[in-house]
Scaffold this motif. Structure first.
Motif, PDB file in Angstrom:
ATOM      1  N   THR A  78      81.820  33.417  41.191  1.00 25.40           N
ATOM      2  CA  THR A  78      81.014  32.621  41.661  1.00 25.40           C
ATOM      3  C   THR A  78      79.517  33.114  41.908  1.00 25.40           C
ATOM      4  O   THR A  78      79.540  34.309  42.613  1.00 25.40           O
ATOM      5  CB  THR A  78      81.323  31.715  42.962  1.00 25.40           C
ATOM      6  OG1 THR A  78      82.659  30.837  42.915  1.00 25.40           O
ATOM      7  CG2 THR A  78      80.214  30.458  43.425  1.00 25.40           C
ATOM      8  N   VAL A  79      78.503  32.650  41.385  1.00 25.06           N
ATOM      9  CA  VAL A  79      77.118  32.879  41.753  1.00 25.06           C
ATOM     10  C   VAL A  79      76.659  31.737  42.478  1.00 25.06           C
ATOM     11  O   VAL A  79      76.305  30.747  41.986  1.00 25.06           O
ATOM     12  CB  VAL A  79      76.497  33.210  40.523  1.00 25.06           C
ATOM     13  CG1 VAL A  79      74.961  33.934  40.674  1.00 25.06           C
ATOM     14  CG2 VAL A  79      77.388  34.419  39.523  1.00 25.06           C
ATOM     15  N   ILE A  80      75.945  32.185  43.463  1.00 27.63           N
ATOM     16  CA  ILE A  80      75.248  31.048  44.513  1.00 27.63           C
ATOM     17  C   ILE A  80      73.535  31.360  44.325  1.00 27.63           C
ATOM     18  O   ILE A  80      73.240  32.487  44.489  1.00 27.63           O
ATOM     19  CB  ILE A  80      75.595  31.279  45.635  1.00 27.63           C
ATOM     20  CG1 ILE A  80      77.025  30.729  45.795  1.00 27.63           C
ATOM     21  CG2 ILE A  80      74.714  30.251  46.756  1.00 27.63           C
ATOM     22  CD1 ILE A  80      77.670  30.827  47.169  1.00 27.63           C
ATOM     23  N   VAL A  81      72.860  30.476  44.216  1.00 30.37           N
ATOM     24  CA  VAL A  81      71.277  30.688  43.899  1.00 30.37           C
ATOM     25  C   VAL A  81      70.663  29.818  45.204  1.00 30.37           C
ATOM     26  O   VAL A  81      70.759  28.599  45.219  1.00 30.37           O
ATOM     27  CB  VAL A  81      70.656  29.915  42.733  1.00 30.37           C
ATOM     28  CG1 VAL A  81      69.270  30.062  42.729  1.00 30.37           C
ATOM     29  CG2 VAL A  81      71.333  30.623  41.317  1.00 30.37           C
ATOM     30  N   PRO A  82      70.383  30.475  46.224  1.00 29.55           N
ATOM     31  CA  PRO A  82      69.410  29.946  47.634  1.00 29.55           C
ATOM     32  C   PRO A  82      68.122  29.354  47.130  1.00 29.55           C
ATOM     33  O   PRO A  82      67.649  29.555  45.855  1.00 29.55           O
ATOM     34  CB  PRO A  82      69.424  30.984  48.543  1.00 29.55           C
ATOM     35  CG  PRO A  82      70.261  32.157  47.803  1.00 29.55           C
ATOM     36  CD  PRO A  82      70.158  32.061  46.369  1.00 29.55           C
ATOM     37  N   GLY A  83      67.686  28.442  47.929  1.00 29.36           N
ATOM     38  CA  GLY A  83      66.579  27.653  47.646  1.00 29.36           C
ATOM     39  C   GLY A  83      65.339  29.038  47.864  1.00 29.36           C
ATOM     40  O   GLY A  83      65.440  30.000  48.252  1.00 29.36           O
ATOM     41  N   ILE A  84      64.034  28.252  47.243  1.00 25.96           N
ATOM     42  CA  ILE A  84      62.831  29.097  47.104  1.00 25.96           C
ATOM     43  C   ILE A  84      61.849  28.774  48.011  1.00 25.96           C
ATOM     44  O   ILE A  84      61.763  27.185  47.871  1.00 25.96           O
ATOM     45  CB  ILE A  84      62.376  29.489  45.588  1.00 25.96           C
ATOM     46  CG1 ILE A  84      61.428  30.425  45.628  1.00 25.96           C
ATOM     47  CG2 ILE A  84      62.117  27.963  45.021  1.00 25.96           C
ATOM     48  CD1 ILE A  84      61.160  31.017  44.381  1.00 25.96           C
ATOM     49  N   ASP A  85      61.081  29.207  48.658  1.00 26.33           N
ATOM     50  CA  ASP A  85      60.174  28.599  49.666  1.00 26.33           C
ATOM     51  C   ASP A  85      58.872  27.759  48.735  1.00 26.33           C
ATOM     52  O   ASP A  85      58.246  26.716  49.265  1.00 26.33           O
ATOM     53  CB  ASP A  85      59.625  29.572  50.674  1.00 26.33           C
ATOM     54  CG  ASP A  85      58.606  30.860  49.964  1.00 26.33           C
ATOM     55  OD1 ASP A  85      58.713  30.949  48.689  1.00 26.33           O
ATOM     56  OD2 ASP A  85      58.292  31.621  50.874  1.00 26.33           O
ATOM     57  N   GLN A  86      58.649  28.503  47.673  1.00 26.45           N
ATOM     58  CA  GLN A  86      57.440  27.631  47.078  1.00 26.45           C
ATOM     59  C   GLN A  86      57.884  27.407  45.386  1.00 26.45           C
ATOM     60  O   GLN A  86      58.222  28.434  44.819  1.00 26.45           O
ATOM     61  CB  GLN A  86      56.194  28.631  47.101  1.00 26.45           C
ATOM     62  CG  GLN A  86      55.710  28.698  48.540  1.00 26.45           C
ATOM     63  CD  GLN A  86      54.447  29.808  48.427  1.00 26.45           C
ATOM     64  OE1 GLN A  86      53.891  29.794  47.172  1.00 26.45           O
ATOM     65  NE2 GLN A  86      54.311  30.392  49.417  1.00 26.45           N
ATOM     66  N   LEU A  87      57.795  26.271  45.090  1.00 25.61           N
ATOM     67  CA  LEU A  87      58.200  25.882  43.702  1.00 25.61           C
ATOM     68  C   LEU A  87      57.379  26.702  42.492  1.00 25.61           C
ATOM     69  O   LEU A  87      57.985  26.931  41.554  1.00 25.61           O
ATOM     70  CB  LEU A  87      58.304  24.361  43.391  1.00 25.61           C
ATOM     71  CG  LEU A  87      58.933  23.560  44.360  1.00 25.61           C
ATOM     72  CD1 LEU A  87      59.069  22.247  43.992  1.00 25.61           C
ATOM     73  CD2 LEU A  87      60.457  24.331  44.258  1.00 25.61           C
ATOM     74  N   GLY A  88      56.200  27.389  42.916  1.00 23.23           N
ATOM     75  CA  GLY A  88      55.388  27.915  42.099  1.00 23.23           C
ATOM     76  C   GLY A  88      55.872  29.285  41.795  1.00 23.23           C
ATOM     77  O   GLY A  88      55.046  30.153  41.021  1.00 23.23           O
ATOM     78  N   ARG A  89      56.518  29.977  42.508  1.00 22.31           N
ATOM     79  CA  ARG A  89      56.720  31.481  42.645  1.00 22.31           C
ATOM     80  C   ARG A  89      57.521  31.662  41.212  1.00 22.31           C
ATOM     81  O   ARG A  89      58.296  31.031  40.732  1.00 22.31           O
ATOM     82  CB  ARG A  89      57.874  31.668  44.103  1.00 22.31           C
ATOM     83  CG  ARG A  89      57.004  31.906  45.084  1.00 22.31           C
ATOM     84  CD  ARG A  89      57.909  32.448  46.072  1.00 22.31           C
ATOM     85  NE  ARG A  89      57.628  32.691  47.377  1.00 22.31           N
ATOM     86  CZ  ARG A  89      56.914  33.969  47.663  1.00 22.31           C
ATOM     87  NH1 ARG A  89      56.757  34.980  46.931  1.00 22.31           N
ATOM     88  NH2 ARG A  89      56.464  34.046  48.923  1.00 22.31           N
TER      89      ARG A  89
END
Length: 318
Positions: A68-79
């Motif tokens: 399983t590979v988990i992708v957490p959220g990112i603080d700025q969508l433009g990063r």
């Protein structure tokens, strides 16, 4: 042992990163054997978050062997996300690994092309933007998480906990998932499209509805009309309805229906009682009424729930 790789990159949301570590790190059987090997992986040895710098102990090679590979959220969508992240995700998906996003991590999956043609969700504030940027995705803004089988997405951070717990249940069964929920002191009543399946723990706060909820939970078999509940609470029907909505977030009738479905879920998972007996024990007038409420609340039939989460389907740790 099930191997989990959690991706870390500049701008990763700390809560989203910690959630799978907390949930999967607590999953063990009665003998104390853990069910998951969890690694935090990244392109670089150090990543910068909004509040601090983190050292990343594992490189992307760990993603290549993860179940399983988990992708957490990112603080700025433009990063900007390192291209190696996308390559690792696509490679993992192609070999059959389970891919999971928490919160705005859905944008990373979308940019990797892993959500094309699928249903997905993300934080409610970002659903419109996800739909605008990726019209090929069927964005569902009203649910806690979406399960497409090998690709799963969740809403905001707390919904990520629900999704991780759901995966523990799917991997190792209801009993271990309930143990993890209790250990993590996870809440039960939340809005969203997915039914909660955690054991109810009443809040210990003066002036709350906690004592009344406990009483209602203990009397689910009985007729619980609004007037009966109000009489027990020593309130008028109008006052009860107002305070219940303010503190619980739903009407008493809605809460009773959810609690009865939850009771039915527990019995389906832990016993082989006929559906008719479960309906009576949970407070439904008949099996057909149970089936109707269950399908509306959970999305599947009681039989399908038992087949998925009954004790006979639980996986043993090795």
């Amino acid at each position: 042992m099930h191997r989990i790789a959690i991706l870390a990159y500049d701008g990763v949301v700390l809560g989203d990163l910690a959630t799978p570590l907390e949930i999967f790190g607590r999953a063990c059987d009665a003998r104390g054997r853990f069910g998951y090997e969890v690694r935090v992986c990244g392109v670089f040895e150090e990543v910068q978050t909004e509040h601090l710098h983190l050292r990343v102990p594992w490189r992307l090679a760990s993603v290549a062997r993860a179940d399983t590979v988990i992708v957490p959220g990112i603080d700025q969508l433009g990063r900007l996300i390192p291209p190696a992240i996308f390559r690792a995700l696509r490679s993992a998906s192609e070999r059959g690994a389970r891919i999971v996003s928490i919160c705005t991590g859905a944008f990373v999956l979308a940019q990797a092309g892993l959500l094309d043609g699928l249903s997905a969700t993300t934080h409610w504030r970002a659903t419109r933007e996800l739909r605008r940027r990726y019209p090929q995705i069927k964005v569902d803004a009203d649910v806690l998480y979406v399960d497409n089988g090998s690709v799963l997405t969740s809403a905001g951070a707390a919904a990520g906990m629900d999704l991780c717990l759901y995966l523990v249940r799917r991997d190792y069964g209801a009993s271990i998932a309930a143990h993890v929920a209790r250990a993590a002191v996870m809440p039960l009543e939340r809005t969203g499209g997915q039914a909660q399946f955690i054991e109810y723990e009443p809040p210990e706060a003066s002036g709350s509805m906690a004592p009344l909820l406990v009483w209602m939970e203990r009397h689910l078999k009985e007729h619980l009309s609004l007037s009966i509940i109000a009489r027990h609470a020593r309130m008028s029907v109008r006052t009860l309805s107002r305070r219940f909505a303010e503190q619980v977030g739903m009407t008493p009738a809605q809460w009773v229906a959810k609690a009865r479905v939850r009771r039915a879920q527990l019995l389906l998972e832990t016993t082989m009682l006929p559906v008719e007996h479960i309906a009576a024990d949970a407070g439904f007038q008949s099996a057909s009424v149970l089936r109707g409420h269950f399908k509306t609340s959970v999305g599947v039939s009681p039989l399908a729930w038992r087949q998925s989460f009954g004790s006979s389907s639980s996986v043993k740790f090795t």
